[in-house]
Design an enzyme around this catalytic site. Structure first.
Site, short mmCIF file in Angstrom:
data_model
loop_
_atom_site.label_atom_id
_atom_site.label_comp_id
_atom_site.label_asym_id
_atom_site.label_seq_id
_atom_site.Cartn_x
_atom_site.Cartn_y
_atom_site.Cartn_z
N LYS A 87 -13.12 1.74 16.39
CA LYS A 87 -11.29 0.52 16.27
C LYS A 87 -11.06 0.74 17.51
O LYS A 87 -10.11 -0.10 17.30
CB LYS A 87 -10.33 1.25 15.01
CG LYS A 87 -9.58 0.02 14.68
CD LYS A 87 -9.14 1.04 12.61
CE LYS A 87 -10.35 0.36 11.97
NZ LYS A 87 -8.84 1.12 10.84
N PRO A 136 -2.51 -12.10 10.67
CA PRO A 136 -2.34 -11.59 11.65
C PRO A 136 -2.71 -10.22 12.10
O PRO A 136 -2.25 -9.11 11.20
CB PRO A 136 -0.99 -12.17 12.84
CG PRO A 136 -0.31 -12.44 10.93
CD PRO A 136 -0.94 -12.62 10.07
N ASP A 137 -3.62 -9.51 12.82
CA ASP A 137 -3.62 -8.79 13.19
C ASP A 137 -2.33 -8.90 14.86
O ASP A 137 -2.64 -8.87 15.54
CB ASP A 137 -5.24 -8.15 14.42
CG ASP A 137 -5.40 -6.58 14.66
OD1 ASP A 137 -4.53 -5.95 14.82
OD2 ASP A 137 -6.38 -5.84 13.62
N ILE A 138 -1.17 -7.72 14.71
CA ILE A 138 -0.87 -7.73 15.21
C ILE A 138 -0.90 -6.86 16.93
O ILE A 138 -0.55 -7.37 17.69
CB ILE A 138 0.28 -6.87 14.33
CG1 ILE A 138 0.54 -7.54 13.50
CG2 ILE A 138 2.01 -6.47 16.37
CD1 ILE A 138 2.16 -6.87 12.45
N ASN A 155 0.56 -1.13 0.05
CA ASN A 155 -0.17 0.09 0.12
C ASN A 155 1.01 1.56 0.29
O ASN A 155 1.99 1.39 -0.30
CB ASN A 155 -0.50 -0.20 1.09
CG ASN A 155 -0.58 -0.61 2.60
OD1 ASN A 155 0.44 0.76 2.59
ND2 ASN A 155 -0.53 -0.81 3.59
N1 CTP Z 1 -3.07 -3.41 12.80
C1 CTP Z 1 -2.05 -3.77 13.01
N2 CTP Z 1 -2.35 -5.41 11.77
C2 CTP Z 1 -2.59 -5.40 11.09
C3 CTP Z 1 -3.92 -4.59 10.64
C4 CTP Z 1 -3.58 -3.72 11.59
O1 CTP Z 1 -1.27 -3.73 13.64
N3 CTP Z 1 -2.40 -7.09 10.35
C5 CTP Z 1 -2.85 -1.99 13.47
C6 CTP Z 1 -2.38 -0.74 12.72
O2 CTP Z 1 -1.50 -0.66 12.72
C7 CTP Z 1 -2.89 0.07 13.18
C8 CTP Z 1 -4.51 -0.06 13.91
O3 CTP Z 1 -4.32 -1.58 14.00
O4 CTP Z 1 -2.46 0.49 14.34
C9 CTP Z 1 -5.98 -0.19 12.63
O5 CTP Z 1 -5.00 -0.10 11.27
P1 CTP Z 1 -6.23 -0.38 10.06
O6 CTP Z 1 -5.69 -0.69 8.79
O7 CTP Z 1 -6.43 1.35 10.22
O8 CTP Z 1 -7.16 -1.04 10.70
P2 CTP Z 1 -8.00 -2.18 10.34
O9 CTP Z 1 -8.24 -3.34 11.50
O10 CTP Z 1 -7.29 -2.49 8.93
O11 CTP Z 1 -9.33 -1.93 9.67
P3 CTP Z 1 -10.01 -1.78 7.92
O12 CTP Z 1 -9.22 -2.10 7.40
O13 CTP Z 1 -11.58 -2.81 8.00
O14 CTP Z 1 -10.24 -0.36 8.96
#
Ligand code: CTP
Length: 408
Positions: free
Chosen positions: A348, A314-316, A217
């Protein structure tokens, strides 16, 4: 274009030059300090004048250069008292081995060392940027003198390793003018996170499809790197886990480079429990190709288009925020949205389980030097008005320092 504000606005700096070939860098350093808003008063030792003329530095600083204790120009003929009294800091660059020895001994036999001795210790810091041959730097006498200087409260900047004027390679090169300027700017920042540990993710991730293609991105990493710099300036020990970006590591920051979300996760997880504060600025790719192949995918003779199967990364942030308490750092998340910032940021914050979410409009800020932030906490919202990213990062660091629980 870098729109950062002049970081030394209103500061009075005595820039001291001592004898050494690195004096050639002092001209650039003078310009950098002046451009950053400082009033620069140059003071040179007699040896320094053999390497660069006072005239050059006078032209660049816009002020007369002092070289002698007996200079009759300052009021009361007291250059050593007046120059130090007015200064917020004395930066000696280059600082020769001989000069360091003299200051370590508290000598005052020429104007610059006299100034260092006579300065009000409580309000005028002494920063020295050594520049010398590597053998001189390594000599026990110099080691002793540098230790004494540090114990007396002076800040030693560098030196760097590399090629030397004498043709040798090793420690002893003076730091570059921009590094010295930034060190001085950092010196003046309030130490709101002194001794605290901060882990930061920054930049995009790259999810490989094959060796030459992938999903990524537009995140530039600039906001995360600015926060790393601001946290380090505030006295924190900072670890920065960076996706693929071409940005310089801020001074004093430990950097780990990763490509994919899973690599970022693998780097962050073992570090999370060793840091008190976690700031997730990375634009982590939400999905990755279900399979990544070793060889480049070739076009099909029948023009069939490959089908992309994606799986979720994974969501870190959410993983770190869900760690049990002694291991869990105080977490700050970012929300990059394209619309409805407040609503999405609030949702969020709850979804990720973090005390603070920093909202911004992704498309408007990606790659830019400026931004505007919306802090969303449990007890309300706060806007940080449009500004360059470093200014915002410093404001955010102030907020983090105020909100994060104090160390036990
Ligand atoms: N983040 C993370 N790991 C992921 C996705 C997001 O650690 N796999 C963290 C980002 O670094 C940021 C926060 O979560 O601090 C939100 O990221 P964002 O991309 O805005 O949100 P998403 O959880 O991806 O939700 P969406 O794409 O539906 O807006």
């Amino acid at each position: 274009m870098n729109s950062a504000p002049p970081g030394l606005a209103g500061k009075q700096v005595v820039l001291g030059l001592t004898g050494g070939i690195a004096c050639y860098k002092a001209a650039d350093l003078t310009r950098e300090l002046v451009k950053s808003g400082a009033t620069v008063q140059v003071v040179m030792t007699e040896s320094a004048t053999r390497f660069i003329t006072p005239l050059t530095l006078q032209a660049l600083s816009g002020r007369p250069v002092y070289t002698s204790t007996w200079d009759a120009r300052p009021a009361h003929h007291m250059a050593h008292i007046d120059l130090g009294r007015e200064a917020d800091a004395i930066l000696v660059a280059p600082a020769s081995a001989d000069f360091i020895a003299r200051v370590a001994q508290g000598r005052a036999d020429e104007l610059l060392s006299l100034l260092c001795l006579a300065r009000p210790l409580a309000r005028c810091a002494l920063l020295v940027a050594p520049a010398m041959n590597r053998e001189m730097w390594a000599h026990p006498a110099t080691r002793r003198n540098v230790a004494t200087l540090t114990a007396d409260g002076a800040v030693v900047l560098g030196p760097a390793a590399g090629e030397q004027a004498c043709g040798e390679v090793g420690d002893g090169r003076m730091l570059e003018p921009a590094e010295l300027r930034d060190a001085l700017i950092a010196h003046f920042q309030p130490k709101l996170l002194a001794g605290r540990t901060v882990l930061i993710t920054a930049g995009p991730t790259f999810e490989a499809l094959d060796p030459v293609r992938g999903i990524t991105n537009h995140s530039s990493g600039k906001m995360g790197f600015a926060i790393a710099r601001a946290a380090a300036e505030a006295g924190a020990h900072v670890t920065l886990v960076a996706g693929p970006v071409h940005l310089e590591t801020p001074a004093g920051v430990d950097r780990i480079d990763v490509q994919s979300a899973r690599q970022m996760m693998d780097a962050v997880l073992p570090l999370a429990s060793r840091h008190e504060i976690f700031v997730a600025t990375a634009a982590v790719a939400d999905w990755r190709p279900a399979t990544s192949v070793e060889a480049k995918i070739k076009k099909d003779a029948d023009h069939r288009v490959p089908q992309l199967d994606l799986v979720e990364n994974p969501d870190i942030l959410a993983t770190v925020a869900a760690l049990p308490l002694p291991e869990r750092p105080w977490c700050v998340g970012f929300a990059a949205e394209s619309h409805d910032l407040l609503r999405h940021a609030r949702a969020k914050r709850l979804r990720k389980g973090v005390p603070l979410i920093v909202g911004n409009l992704g498309p408007a800020t990606f790659g830019q030097d400026d931004n505007q932030l919306l802090l969303v906490g449990a007890d309300g919202e706060q806007e940080l008005a449009h500004a360059d990213k470093l200014t915002l990062a410093r404001q955010l660091v102030r907020e983090i320092a105020a909100r994060a629980p104090s160390p036990k």
